[in-house]
Structures are given as structure tokens and as C-alpha cells.
Design an enzyme around this catalytic site. Structure first.
Site, short mmCIF file in Angstrom:
data_model
loop_
_atom_site.label_atom_id
_atom_site.label_comp_id
_atom_site.label_asym_id
_atom_site.label_seq_id
_atom_site.Cartn_x
_atom_site.Cartn_y
_atom_site.Cartn_z
N CYS A 1 -9.47 -4.45 9.31
CA CYS A 1 -9.13 -4.92 7.98
C CYS A 1 -8.86 -3.73 7.08
CB CYS A 1 -10.23 -5.81 7.41
SG CYS A 1 -11.73 -4.96 6.90
N THR A 2 -8.39 -4.02 5.88
CA THR A 2 -8.15 -2.96 4.91
C THR A 2 -9.22 -3.01 3.83
OG1 THR A 2 -6.67 -4.36 3.64
CG2 THR A 2 -5.65 -2.89 5.24
#
Length: 185
Positions: free
Chosen positions: A60-61
Site C-alpha cells: 500500500c501507499t
């Protein structure tokens, strides 16, 4: 009886403080250099939710930004099924640079966060001690400025996680995905 109980509680608190002190923090931590976009590359945890959701997790970011008070706003966007979910957390600075606290409004858990090691432009290793009414757990995150890291950095993450008492089945290099990467701005 009361003196015995107080002694036991005192020893438990001392053990907790020693455990927190045993997690190192980046020397000469420079908070402004930690801000910006990161990718979550690795996640290790001995919590129940991690065991239950491990098979569903993907990269994920995370966007880290500083607040005017000197705290960190941490916004993570991750795939959940066919949707993108965003979670915001406010990491409150402590007296020790590189160490933060956070209380989950949803679960009431207390998080003691340590930026263990970073070179700011490639990777960041973050360890969190989590306490809640049902017990405590450890979480280690490996962030990267890109979607890939060298095998040496991945091994550093794995080795550090083991040093925190986590087993190999509690350590995960997150599968790469393009899902939700563009949504995190």
C-alpha cells in the site's frame, strides 16, 4: 496482599518500559526528511488481526506529512477487496525525536512508535508496540520510496523483526500491486 499486587504491577510496568527502551530510534532523527510518499513493502506482527488477514494483504501507499504542532499525519491507502480504503492516523511526537504515540479511536489501543532506522530517500524501518485491554503486540513496518527494495534491505527487515520476537510466519513481504497506488496522492 495489596503490597504484593503493587509489586507485581510495578514489575510489569518496569518490564514494559524496558521493552520500549530496547527498541532503538534513528540517531539524529530528522522528521522533515521522513515526510512524503512511501510504499509499505514489509509487515510483521504477532497480532490476531495480522494472522487472520495476512493472506489478503498487499503493498500500500503511505503519505507522511508534518503538522504545525510537529506531529505526523500518516495517511495509508490500501486495497481491500475491489475497493481502496484510506486510513488517517495522527502520530503525536514525544520528548525523544523519532518516537511517537498514537491512540486508535476505533479500538482504543495505544501505539508506541519508533522510527528505528532510515536513510530517508530509500527506506524506513518502523517498530510499534501496541497495548490494549486484551493484551499487547508488536508490529514492524518496512517502507520504501519505490515499489522495490534490495534483498539486503528485505533481510534487514526480516532480521530486525526476528529480534523483536516475531517468527517467520509473522513476517510478510507484501505482494506488489498497482491497485490503489494512483488513489494515494
Amino acid at each position: 496482599m495489596q503490597a504484593t499486587l503493587l509489586s507485581i504491577l510495578g514489575l510489569a510496568l518496569l518490564g514494559t518500559l524496558r521493552a520500549q527502551d530496547s527498541i532503538p530510534v534513528q540517531v539524529d532523527f530528522q522528521q522533515d526528511k521522513l515526510t512524503g510518499r512511501w510504499y509499505s513493502i514489509g509487515l510483521a506482527s504477532n497480532s490476531d488481526w495480522f494472522r487472520e488477514k495476512r493472506h489478503l494483504m498487499k503493498m500500500c501507499t503511505t503519505i507522511i506529512s508534518a503538522t504545525t504542532e510537529g506531529n505526523l499525519e500518516v495517511t495509508s491507502t490500501y486495497p481491500k477487496g475491489d475497493q481502496c480504503v484510506t486510513r488517517n492516523s495522527l502520530y503525536t511526537k514525544t520528548e525523544q525525536p523519532g518516537r511517537f504515540s498514537y491512540t486508535s479511536p476505533r479500538w482504543g489501543s495505544k501505539h508506541n512508535i519508533h522510527v528505528v532506522e532510515t536513510n530517508y530517500d530509500e527506506y524506513a524501518l518502523v517498530a510499534t508496540q501496541i497495548s490494549k485491554s486484551t493484551g499487547s503486540s508488536t508490529m514492524v513496518l518496512l517502507y520504501s520510496r519505490t515499489k522495490e527494495l534490495s534483498p539486503e534491505r528485505l533481510e534487514m527487515f526480516t532480521q530486525f523483526s526476528r529480534e523483536q520476537g516475531l517468527t517467520d510466519d509473522e513476517i510478510l513481504i507484501l505482494p506488489q500491486t498497482d491497485q490503489c497506488m494512483a488513489d494515494a496522492a
